[in-house]
Scaffold this active site. Sequence first.
Site, PDB file in Angstrom:
ATOM      1  N   CYS A 288      -2.664  -3.548   7.190  1.00 46.97           N
ATOM      2  CA  CYS A 288      -2.318  -3.856   8.562  1.00 46.97           C
ATOM      3  C   CYS A 288      -2.728  -2.718   9.467  1.00 46.97           C
ATOM      4  CB  CYS A 288      -0.795  -4.140   8.593  1.00 46.97           C
ATOM      5  SG  CYS A 288       0.389  -2.920   7.997  1.00 46.97           S
TER       6      CYS A 288
ATOM      7  N   ARG B 246      21.966 -24.465  -7.322  1.00 48.46           N
ATOM      8  CA  ARG B 246      22.770 -24.268  -8.150  1.00 48.46           C
ATOM      9  C   ARG B 246      22.483 -23.989  -9.878  1.00 48.46           C
ATOM     10  NH1 ARG B 246      23.335 -28.905  -5.848  1.00 48.46           N
ATOM     11  NH2 ARG B 246      23.196 -30.010  -7.672  1.00 48.46           N
TER      12      ARG B 246
ATOM     13  N   ARG C 192      13.577 -24.677  -4.858  1.00 49.39           N
ATOM     14  CA  ARG C 192      14.611 -24.556  -3.976  1.00 49.39           C
ATOM     15  C   ARG C 192      15.212 -23.044  -3.711  1.00 49.39           C
ATOM     16  NH1 ARG C 192      19.540 -28.837  -5.012  1.00 49.39           N
ATOM     17  NH2 ARG C 192      18.284 -30.885  -4.438  1.00 49.39           N
TER      18      ARG C 192
ATOM     19  N   GLU D 226       0.770  -1.146   0.131  1.00 47.69           N
ATOM     20  CA  GLU D 226      -0.104   0.040  -0.106  1.00 47.69           C
ATOM     21  C   GLU D 226       1.067   1.417   0.050  1.00 47.69           C
ATOM     22  OE1 GLU D 226      -2.198  -3.000   2.691  1.00 47.69           O
ATOM     23  OE2 GLU D 226      -0.224  -2.873   2.067  1.00 47.69           O
TER      24      GLU D 226
ATOM     25  N   GLY E 290      14.435 -39.107   1.677  1.00 45.69           N
ATOM     26  CA  GLY E 290      13.988 -40.172   0.737  1.00 45.69           C
ATOM     27  C   GLY E 290      12.755 -40.505   0.814  1.00 45.69           C
TER      28      GLY E 290
ATOM     29  N   ASP F 176      23.353 -40.247  -1.632  1.00 45.41           N
ATOM     30  CA  ASP F 176      23.291 -39.265  -2.945  1.00 45.41           C
ATOM     31  C   ASP F 176      24.432 -38.331  -2.576  1.00 45.41           C
ATOM     32  OD1 ASP F 176      21.539 -40.810  -4.152  1.00 45.41           O
ATOM     33  OD2 ASP F 176      19.943 -39.453  -3.785  1.00 45.41           O
TER      34      ASP F 176
END
Length: 367
Positions: free
Chosen positions: A80, A212, A189, A57, A301, A205
């Site tokens: 607010c 990246r 991510r 706003e 996993g 893994d």
Amino acid sequence: MPKWTQADYQHMQRALELARRGEGYVEPNPMVGCLLVKAGRVVGEGYHRKFGKPHAEVNALRAAGSKAKGATCYVTLEPCAHFGKTPPCADALIEAGIKRVMVAARDPNPLVAGRGIKKLRAAGVHVDLGLMKKEAERLIAPFRSFHIEKRPFITLKWAQSIDGKIATHTGDSKWITSRAARQQAHRLRARVDAILVGSGTVLADDPELTARLAKPKRIATRVVLDSRLRTPPTSKLVMSAAAWPVLIATTDAAPARKRRLLERAGCEVHVLPSRRGKISLPALLALLHERGCTNLMVEGGSAVLSAFWDAGLVDRAEIYVAPRLVGGNRSLSALCGQGVAKIADMRPIRRSAVQSCGPDLWYTLEF
């Protein structure tokens, strides 16, 4: 029931579009967009750009200047009415001479929760509530989870073959989907507060869990569920802890020596309540909430994904499906936990979308 015009919908749609520009930058605040319209013309627009900076706003009022007087304000979330990082937006609208405010959704934050609307009406400003409410509430779903459920908004993410496998029977999973799908996953991510995996995924893994392949909007804390502290000090996660935060959740059964070793490497290690050797997910979520985590992405996993699913702790699923077949009854599926007893017991999907991602399909499911 208010009768809104096509122009009203168009203006609020624009406000929603503006709000989305703040994604990844404003959390734990909500994304908010605002449009000021006078005599049918847009005289100012703005959105909440960054946490701690002026709200939507105020940015719209600054853009409009003196033209704001007598204008109608279209805002995606109730203004607010309290002093936080910035002064109350309801006061700013009143002082600028706004004559009407169209509010899409009420603010779920108990500090506001109707007070902004009440203040505007007390000052003689006409307020309409509910224009494009569903769209606005979907936009602030993480903010609502944070304030009402006292936990982050939880997204499960995985990549699978078309026959539902996330890894072969040997545990190999690189790469089921295409680079295009992985790039899109990294964009997800890049806008969350935390990314979570189990220690099994770390051992199998050795992931980095960083964005990246995308431009990060915020730096996510890498979270590992590790009841026995099996995370190797030589893992990529631990070796990069000085640059990107690592939080390891464990139990009191974990060796103190391993805890000290990981802490010296720069990891945060938290001992949480457990049951039958499994870390309490509610306790973990309470910890993340205390840290201001709004969006949590769970990447695996299989046991970890299943634990969140079976506990009913899933708000969204992002699933990348490759047109490939793995086969085998010992190959891993994403959700291999208890599951439902009957088809009729399946959790309803409130919204679904699918789009192409290179040769793969990308499904978004909201629950």
